[in-house]
Each structure stands twice: as structure tokens, then as C-alpha cells.
Design a protein around this motif. Structure first.
Motif, mmCIF file in Angstrom:
data_model
loop_
_atom_site.group_PDB
_atom_site.id
_atom_site.type_symbol
_atom_site.label_atom_id
_atom_site.label_comp_id
_atom_site.label_asym_id
_atom_site.label_seq_id
_atom_site.Cartn_x
_atom_site.Cartn_y
_atom_site.Cartn_z
ATOM 1 N N SER A 62 27.946 5.454 16.256
ATOM 2 C CA SER A 62 26.584 5.076 15.883
ATOM 3 C C SER A 62 26.602 4.105 14.700
ATOM 4 O O SER A 62 27.610 3.990 13.991
ATOM 5 C CB SER A 62 25.778 6.318 15.513
ATOM 6 N N GLU A 63 25.480 3.468 14.492
ATOM 7 C CA GLU A 63 25.378 2.539 13.353
ATOM 8 C C GLU A 63 25.535 3.294 12.040
ATOM 9 O O GLU A 63 26.105 2.781 11.088
ATOM 10 C CB GLU A 63 24.029 1.801 13.391
ATOM 11 N N GLU A 64 25.043 4.526 12.019
ATOM 12 C CA GLU A 64 25.160 5.341 10.810
ATOM 13 C C GLU A 64 26.621 5.642 10.501
ATOM 14 O O GLU A 64 27.055 5.572 9.354
ATOM 15 C CB GLU A 64 24.384 6.645 10.983
ATOM 16 N N GLU A 65 27.394 5.952 11.533
ATOM 17 C CA GLU A 65 28.823 6.225 11.344
ATOM 18 C C GLU A 65 29.566 4.969 10.911
ATOM 19 O O GLU A 65 30.492 5.029 10.109
ATOM 20 C CB GLU A 65 29.437 6.781 12.625
ATOM 21 N N LYS A 66 29.160 3.815 11.452
ATOM 22 C CA LYS A 66 29.793 2.555 11.066
ATOM 23 C C LYS A 66 29.492 2.211 9.616
ATOM 24 O O LYS A 66 30.277 1.542 8.960
ATOM 25 C CB LYS A 66 29.309 1.422 11.971
ATOM 26 N N ALA A 67 28.338 2.656 9.113
ATOM 27 C CA ALA A 67 27.927 2.331 7.751
ATOM 28 C C ALA A 67 28.503 3.296 6.717
ATOM 29 O O ALA A 67 28.455 3.021 5.527
ATOM 30 C CB ALA A 67 26.403 2.329 7.661
#
Length: 64
Positions: A2-7
Motif C-alpha cells: 500500500s501507499e502507506e507501507e511505501k511511505a
């Protein structure tokens, strides 16, 4: 992923900042932690692939 995990920052910012300061007397931009985290992700992704190709379920130092 997810984008959250990437961030998510994967490094200890205070340790990185201290290392750069004591090694070079330079300051550290806030952007460094995200870029460094992405580099860590890339290294881990490659190590994961290496472990899978070796038919192991454990990532080992040699996979890096």
C-alpha cells in the motif's frame, strides 16, 4: 504494498542524523529518511527474491 507501507520510514532517523553529523559535520534534510527507506526496501526486495530462488523461507545475510 500500500501507499502507506511505501511511505513508512524504515530507518531510525536519530541514528542516521547522528551518524552523518559525527562523520561529516553536515546536517541532514528531512527528505533523507524517505529516500534511505526506499533504498532499504529495494535491498530487502532483492534479498527476498534471492532467498526464494534458493528455495529458502529465511532471508540470510548472503541474500544481500
Amino acid at each position: 504494498m500500500s501507499e502507506e507501507e511505501k511511505a513508512e520510514v524504515l530507518v531510525v532517523a536519530s541514528k542516521v542524523k547522528n551518524y552523518i553529523k559525527t562523520t561529516s559535520e553536515l546536517s541532514t534534510s528531512a527528505e533523507v529518511y524517505n529516500v534511505l527507506s526506499q533504498k532499504v526496501r529495494e535491498l530487502c526486495d532483492q534479498a527476498i527474491e534471492n532467498a526464494k530462488n534458493a528455495k529458502r523461507k529465511t532471508v540470510m545475510a548472503k541474500d544481500f
